[in-house]
Write a protein that holds these residues in place. Structure first.
Motif, PDB file in Angstrom:
ATOM      1  N   UNK A 125       0.893  -1.091  -0.021  1.00  0.00           N
ATOM      2  CA  UNK A 125      -0.014   0.129  -0.102  1.00  0.00           C
ATOM      3  C   UNK A 125       0.788   1.272  -0.039  1.00  0.00           C
ATOM      4  N   UNK A 126       0.488   2.247  -0.850  1.00  0.00           N
ATOM      5  CA  UNK A 126       1.207   3.369  -0.904  1.00  0.00           C
ATOM      6  C   UNK A 126       0.981   4.323   0.215  1.00  0.00           C
ATOM      7  N   UNK A 127       2.036   4.604   1.102  1.00  0.00           N
ATOM      8  CA  UNK A 127       1.753   5.608   2.428  1.00  0.00           C
ATOM      9  C   UNK A 127       1.386   6.972   1.631  1.00  0.00           C
ATOM     10  N   UNK A 128       0.511   7.471   2.285  1.00  0.00           N
ATOM     11  CA  UNK A 128       0.387   8.876   1.818  1.00  0.00           C
ATOM     12  C   UNK A 128      -1.137   9.142   1.013  1.00  0.00           C
ATOM     13  N   UNK A 129      -1.380   7.923   0.252  1.00  0.00           N
ATOM     14  CA  UNK A 129      -2.678   7.985  -0.486  1.00  0.00           C
ATOM     15  C   UNK A 129      -3.579   7.254   0.408  1.00  0.00           C
ATOM     16  N   UNK A 130      -3.941   7.994   1.469  1.00  0.00           N
ATOM     17  CA  UNK A 130      -4.829   7.189   2.250  1.00  0.00           C
ATOM     18  C   UNK A 130      -6.099   7.858   2.775  1.00  0.00           C
ATOM     19  N   UNK A 135      -2.955   1.476   7.006  1.00  0.00           N
ATOM     20  CA  UNK A 135      -2.635   2.413   5.872  1.00  0.00           C
ATOM     21  C   UNK A 135      -1.088   2.836   5.824  1.00  0.00           C
ATOM     22  N   UNK A 136      -0.657   2.680   7.330  1.00  0.00           N
ATOM     23  CA  UNK A 136       0.609   3.285   7.481  1.00  0.00           C
ATOM     24  C   UNK A 136       1.780   2.236   6.949  1.00  0.00           C
ATOM     25  N   UNK A 137       1.387   1.256   6.789  1.00  0.00           N
ATOM     26  CA  UNK A 137       2.297   0.078   6.532  1.00  0.00           C
ATOM     27  C   UNK A 137       2.633   0.145   5.024  1.00  0.00           C
ATOM     28  N   UNK A 138       3.848   0.191   4.489  1.00  0.00           N
ATOM     29  CA  UNK A 138       4.141   0.327   3.262  1.00  0.00           C
ATOM     30  C   UNK A 138       4.590  -0.926   2.546  1.00  0.00           C
ATOM     31  N   UNK A 139       4.625  -1.990   3.562  1.00  0.00           N
ATOM     32  CA  UNK A 139       4.980  -3.266   2.927  1.00  0.00           C
ATOM     33  C   UNK A 139       4.366  -4.425   3.486  1.00  0.00           C
ATOM     34  N   UNK A 140       3.184  -4.381   3.797  1.00  0.00           N
ATOM     35  CA  UNK A 140       2.614  -5.420   4.525  1.00  0.00           C
ATOM     36  C   UNK A 140       1.755  -6.305   3.762  1.00  0.00           C
ATOM     37  N   UNK A 141       1.587  -7.565   4.301  1.00  0.00           N
ATOM     38  CA  UNK A 141       0.704  -8.269   3.379  1.00  0.00           C
ATOM     39  C   UNK A 141      -0.629  -8.314   4.294  1.00  0.00           C
ATOM     40  N   UNK A 142      -1.238  -7.166   3.688  1.00  0.00           N
ATOM     41  CA  UNK A 142      -2.652  -7.040   4.335  1.00  0.00           C
ATOM     42  C   UNK A 142      -3.672  -7.790   3.536  1.00  0.00           C
ATOM     43  N   UNK A 143      -3.123  -8.437   2.408  1.00  0.00           N
ATOM     44  CA  UNK A 143      -4.104  -9.103   1.565  1.00  0.00           C
ATOM     45  C   UNK A 143      -3.257 -10.130   0.711  1.00  0.00           C
ATOM     46  N   UNK A 144      -3.865 -11.165   0.288  1.00  0.00           N
ATOM     47  CA  UNK A 144      -2.949 -12.191  -0.406  1.00  0.00           C
ATOM     48  C   UNK A 144      -3.296 -11.787  -1.941  1.00  0.00           C
ATOM     49  N   UNK A 145      -2.337 -11.357  -2.662  1.00  0.00           N
ATOM     50  CA  UNK A 145      -2.742 -10.915  -3.961  1.00  0.00           C
ATOM     51  C   UNK A 145      -2.780 -11.990  -4.741  1.00  0.00           C
ATOM     52  N   UNK A 146      -3.385 -11.823  -6.161  1.00  0.00           N
ATOM     53  CA  UNK A 146      -3.857 -13.037  -6.996  1.00  0.00           C
ATOM     54  C   UNK A 146      -4.759 -13.878  -6.555  1.00  0.00           C
ATOM     55  N   UNK A 147      -5.342 -13.731  -5.315  1.00  0.00           N
ATOM     56  CA  UNK A 147      -6.206 -14.653  -4.836  1.00  0.00           C
ATOM     57  C   UNK A 147      -7.389 -13.970  -3.983  1.00  0.00           C
TER      58      UNK A 147
END
Lengths: 175, 175
Positions: B143-148, B163-175
């Motif tokens: 998630x891009x920090x700043x665009x929240x 939103x603060x996290x910029x490299x968090x696995x908040x969601x499994x992509x592709x699935x």
């Protein structure tokens, strides 16, 4: 009635051709606050009969989004072929173990390291009710006849109106 | 405050890099009946400062859709680079002749044969409030920090939460 069935069959076949080779679709859902999100999803190979299948984690936020609003959109974009397809439908979560095993592909282990029996695996099944694509030579939007009815309202397809046309400039594409 | 501004600036620069070279975005809007549609749109070249610009016919159905629900999503997909970006924002129609002239490109004549002074020309300006992309090596959503910020609620960005996290696995992509 026969005409309707034929149209539907043609539309299904046509859509299958259009998305052939575009493995990753962007699936769009609407969040509770009205904002719209998309994420890449792998379309599972099946004999396409009007439904598209995707593997998902049951716990993924998009599953909640789908529970709140069944509507989804899948956009298939292939810039190398200048092909753009919009697929509108309604999604439901399917946890049928048999179906999961049937659609399972070993490459899915990248996202489901526990394998096919991961308890968090589910399937999102999208029943297509509208599809549009952009005809390259004319850059005009084409609506696929047959995919025109809201599954939610339960209405059947009635020829007539702009949905009936399969090569009408109902909208200026790209703009 | 400085941190917030820096984060926003970084996010803007990062998003500009991410969508660089992906000329066609699929723009998603929600129809009155709740169904979701997408269509290809050419992103106009500008110095990206948090807003994306697109030419449109004023009379196009998507303009009505945007008037009814300002929320839009832009998905940028480039399968050759395995790059997928979701941009959430709010759109508004801009009919400023000066801006239209500034952004005009002769190739647009394919869709606006009357040229830059076509009375039906408008611009859709999308103010970005959230952006996500998928990090290829890990295939994780970033998630891009700043665009929240929800522009609609007028709330300011508060660090905290996912939103603060910029490299968090908040969601499994592709699935």
């Amino acid at each position: 009635m026969t005409t309707k069935k034929t149209e539907k069959k043609d539309a299904v076949a046509h859509l299958a051709e259009l998305i052939q080779g575009i493995k990753v679709a962007m699936m769009t859902t609407v969040e509770a606050d009205g904002s719209i999100r998309s994420r890449p999803m792998w379309t599972q190979n099946t004999d396409f009969d009007g439904e598209l299948w995707f593997f998902t984690h049951d716990s993924a936020p998009k599953v909640d989004e789908v529970q709140g609003d069944h509507h989804v959109n899948l956009s298939y974009a292939d810039s190398s072929r200048d092909r753009y397809v919009s697929v509108s439908g309604v999604a439901r979560l399917v946890r049928d173990k048999e179906k999961i095993h049937k659609l399972w592909d070993p490459t899915l282990k990248a996202w489901f390291p526990k394998g096919v029996d991961d308890p968090d695996i589910g399937l999102l099944c999208v029943k297509v009710n509208k599809a549009e694509y952009w005809d390259t030579p004319n850059k005009r939007m084409v609506q696929l006849v047959g995919f025109v009815k809201s599954v939610l309202t339960g209405e059947t397809y009635r020829p007539g109106g702009h949905e009936k046309l399969d090569l009408e400039d109902t909208q200026s594409p790209m703009h």
